[in-house]
Design a protein around this motif. Sequence first.
Motif, mmCIF file in Angstrom:
data_model
loop_
_atom_site.group_PDB
_atom_site.id
_atom_site.type_symbol
_atom_site.label_atom_id
_atom_site.label_comp_id
_atom_site.label_asym_id
_atom_site.label_seq_id
_atom_site.Cartn_x
_atom_site.Cartn_y
_atom_site.Cartn_z
ATOM 1 N N PHE A 144 -52.929 -54.655 -16.571
ATOM 2 C CA PHE A 144 -52.547 -55.191 -15.301
ATOM 3 C C PHE A 144 -51.854 -56.407 -15.243
ATOM 4 N N ARG A 188 -51.918 -51.562 7.931
ATOM 5 C CA ARG A 188 -52.351 -51.059 6.811
ATOM 6 C C ARG A 188 -51.955 -51.885 5.573
ATOM 7 N N TYR A 189 -53.041 -52.124 4.854
ATOM 8 C CA TYR A 189 -52.655 -52.819 3.510
ATOM 9 C C TYR A 189 -53.778 -52.251 2.453
ATOM 10 N N THR A 190 -53.493 -52.682 1.284
ATOM 11 C CA THR A 190 -54.308 -52.113 0.205
ATOM 12 C C THR A 190 -55.505 -53.047 -0.020
ATOM 13 N N ARG A 192 -58.531 -55.023 -1.952
ATOM 14 C CA ARG A 192 -58.833 -55.352 -2.944
ATOM 15 C C ARG A 192 -60.066 -56.332 -3.075
ATOM 16 N N GLN A 289 -61.081 -51.165 -12.643
ATOM 17 C CA GLN A 289 -60.458 -52.299 -11.752
ATOM 18 C C GLN A 289 -61.493 -52.561 -10.786
ATOM 19 N N TRP A 291 -61.640 -54.802 -8.406
ATOM 20 C CA TRP A 291 -61.230 -54.989 -7.249
ATOM 21 C C TRP A 291 -61.291 -53.762 -6.321
ATOM 22 N N PHE A 292 -61.532 -52.594 -7.001
ATOM 23 C CA PHE A 292 -61.844 -51.474 -6.223
ATOM 24 C C PHE A 292 -63.246 -50.822 -6.421
ATOM 25 N N TYR A 334 -56.101 -44.126 4.545
ATOM 26 C CA TYR A 334 -55.714 -45.545 4.818
ATOM 27 C C TYR A 334 -55.702 -45.703 6.386
ATOM 28 N N ALA A 348 -54.221 -43.651 -9.010
ATOM 29 C CA ALA A 348 -54.153 -42.780 -9.707
ATOM 30 C C ALA A 348 -54.511 -43.074 -11.086
ATOM 31 N N ALA A 349 -54.931 -44.369 -11.219
ATOM 32 C CA ALA A 349 -55.206 -45.013 -12.510
ATOM 33 C C ALA A 349 -56.686 -44.577 -12.537
ATOM 34 N N SER A 387 -51.255 -55.199 -9.977
ATOM 35 C CA SER A 387 -50.680 -54.576 -11.026
ATOM 36 C C SER A 387 -49.580 -53.764 -10.636
HETATM 37 C C1 LIG Z 1 -50.071 -43.388 -6.066
HETATM 38 C C2 LIG Z 1 -50.455 -44.848 -5.742
HETATM 39 C C3 LIG Z 1 -51.276 -45.403 -6.827
HETATM 40 C C4 LIG Z 1 -51.796 -46.885 -6.692
HETATM 41 N N1 LIG Z 1 -52.392 -47.153 -7.899
HETATM 42 C C5 LIG Z 1 -53.109 -48.715 -7.593
HETATM 43 C C6 LIG Z 1 -53.975 -49.057 -8.664
HETATM 44 O O1 LIG Z 1 -54.167 -48.260 -9.754
HETATM 45 N N2 LIG Z 1 -54.316 -50.345 -8.786
HETATM 46 C C7 LIG Z 1 -53.862 -51.138 -7.601
HETATM 47 O O2 LIG Z 1 -54.454 -52.239 -7.420
HETATM 48 N N3 LIG Z 1 -53.254 -50.477 -6.371
HETATM 49 C C8 LIG Z 1 -52.561 -49.324 -6.693
HETATM 50 N N4 LIG Z 1 -51.956 -48.883 -5.467
HETATM 51 C C9 LIG Z 1 -51.801 -49.588 -4.472
HETATM 52 C C10 LIG Z 1 -50.603 -50.199 -4.339
HETATM 53 O O3 LIG Z 1 -50.468 -51.357 -5.334
HETATM 54 C C11 LIG Z 1 -50.037 -50.872 -3.025
HETATM 55 O O4 LIG Z 1 -49.794 -49.867 -2.251
HETATM 56 C C12 LIG Z 1 -48.673 -51.774 -3.074
HETATM 57 O O5 LIG Z 1 -48.887 -52.805 -3.867
HETATM 58 C C13 LIG Z 1 -48.221 -52.169 -1.808
HETATM 59 O O6 LIG Z 1 -49.272 -52.689 -1.212
HETATM 60 P P1 LIG Z 1 -49.981 -52.215 0.202
HETATM 61 O O7 LIG Z 1 -50.326 -50.877 0.207
HETATM 62 O O8 LIG Z 1 -51.003 -53.435 0.699
HETATM 63 O O9 LIG Z 1 -48.606 -52.460 1.396
HETATM 64 C C14 LIG Z 1 -51.697 -47.530 -5.655
HETATM 65 C C15 LIG Z 1 -50.855 -46.992 -4.551
HETATM 66 C C16 LIG Z 1 -50.409 -45.904 -4.833
HETATM 67 C C17 LIG Z 1 -49.699 -45.083 -3.261
#
Ligand SMILES: Cc1cc2nc3c(=O)[nH]c(=O)nc-3n(C[C@H](O)[C@H](O)[C@H](O)COP(=O)(O)O)c2cc1C
Length: 389
Positions: A144, A188-190, A192, A289, A291-292, A334, A348-349, A387
């Motif tokens: 990562f 929307r955000y990812t 962690r 990971q 953070w998830f 999401y 997908a990891a 990552s």
């Molecule tokens: C198909 C897919 C796989 C992803 N895999 C990971 C992952 O393995 N680890 C991670 O930390 N984020 C993962 N993400 C989240 C992306 O890193 C994230 O969407 C991107 O950094 C943009 O940030 P946001 O979603 O906050 O806008 C994934 C997103 C998608 C769509």
Amino acid sequence: MQIRRCAVLLMEPRETLGLDLSSMFSGGSALSASLRWVGLAPHLDREVDLTDEQVAALGRIGQTVWQPRAVLEEQHGAELVADLLQAGVLVADAPAGEPPLAAPLAHVRQRDDTLRAQHWRPLSAVAHMFSRWRGMQSESGMQFPTFDELVKVYGPPPPPVVARGAADTAIALPAPAADALDAVLLRRYTGRNFDTTAQVPLALAARLLQRTFGAQDQRMMAPDAYVLKKTSPSAGGLHPCAAYVLAQRIDGIAPGLYHYHPVDHQLEPVQALTAGQAHRLAQVAVADQQWFADAPFMVIVAARVVRNFWKYRNHAKAHRALLLDAGHLSQTFYLLATEAGMGGFVTAAINEVELEQALGLDPLADVVVAVCGCGPAGAGDYVELRSGA
Ligand SMILES: Cc1cc2nc3c(=O)[nH]c(=O)nc-3n(C[C@H](O)[C@H](O)[C@H](O)COP(=O)(O)O)c2cc1C
């Protein structure tokens, strides 16, 4: 006994590079390369080393018509036929009146029959079965790197946008009007940084499941042909993606694995887990990971391929359509998590093999595509991309 080739077999000439020190010291090239044949047969779920002679023979033994063993032995030699049967790339059949197949041959036959029954496109089956992870951990293999580290090694990434066509012919568009959906879309955000103690209220988990994976309607398209209407689109309207919940901290739901029934809106217990086991499985699921792994509510998305391949038989686009379906579902998930004020994620990891085992799924029939999750954020809230994923 009669024999045919397995349904799907890709024979890859694989190159292995090494350092040839003796050649280097005598002024030659330090790089040595060796080639070997590797057989990729999805029903076996492992690679098979093949000799040149075996590759040539396999190119002359078809996968449809059964041939008497004696005929193949006559053509290719008894030892070669026995070796390929043992390797599992030739499949045996015991016609009526003959003794049944020995257990290893019967197992290969059953796996090959299972593969045939799904109607996979051969290349898709190979790509799926040989891109699954088992035992992958972020410390031991999956890297990562930060963007800084990546830029140091690879240089800057290709630019985020490439203009096409002359700038003076481009048509300027009006700014988007703000509307109600923006409140969710733009937040929307990812996530962690999950609060490691927070629970997800049951009503909220139920809403996320029903509005993402649940049937909003059922339609009969032809006699005995039903489709579900969901909030996300699906190729052919078939919705092959199923949702399996990995519950760590959902009010009123014991930690464990559950199948979500999209019509009855029920959680069907698959495996009860202690809180510790659920957290460990969550870590394994997302390949460590961290953070998830703390997300109180995770959903494993797995496509029941025959539901899609029933229509798209041996179809070049069918596997891609499954992956797109899962992507749509994850975006809907999401957005619902965002609406509820939670961070969501998709990845997908993942260690597909351990998830298949925990859920009792056969990877030839049920493709574990992605893991989604959500939960209330902990202190510090937004954690940026760590990552290259
Ligand atoms: C198909 C897919 C796989 C992803 N895999 C990971 C992952 O393995 N680890 C991670 O930390 N984020 C993962 N993400 C989240 C992306 O890193 C994230 O969407 C991107 O950094 C943009 O940030 P946001 O979603 O906050 O806008 C994934 C997103 C998608 C769509």
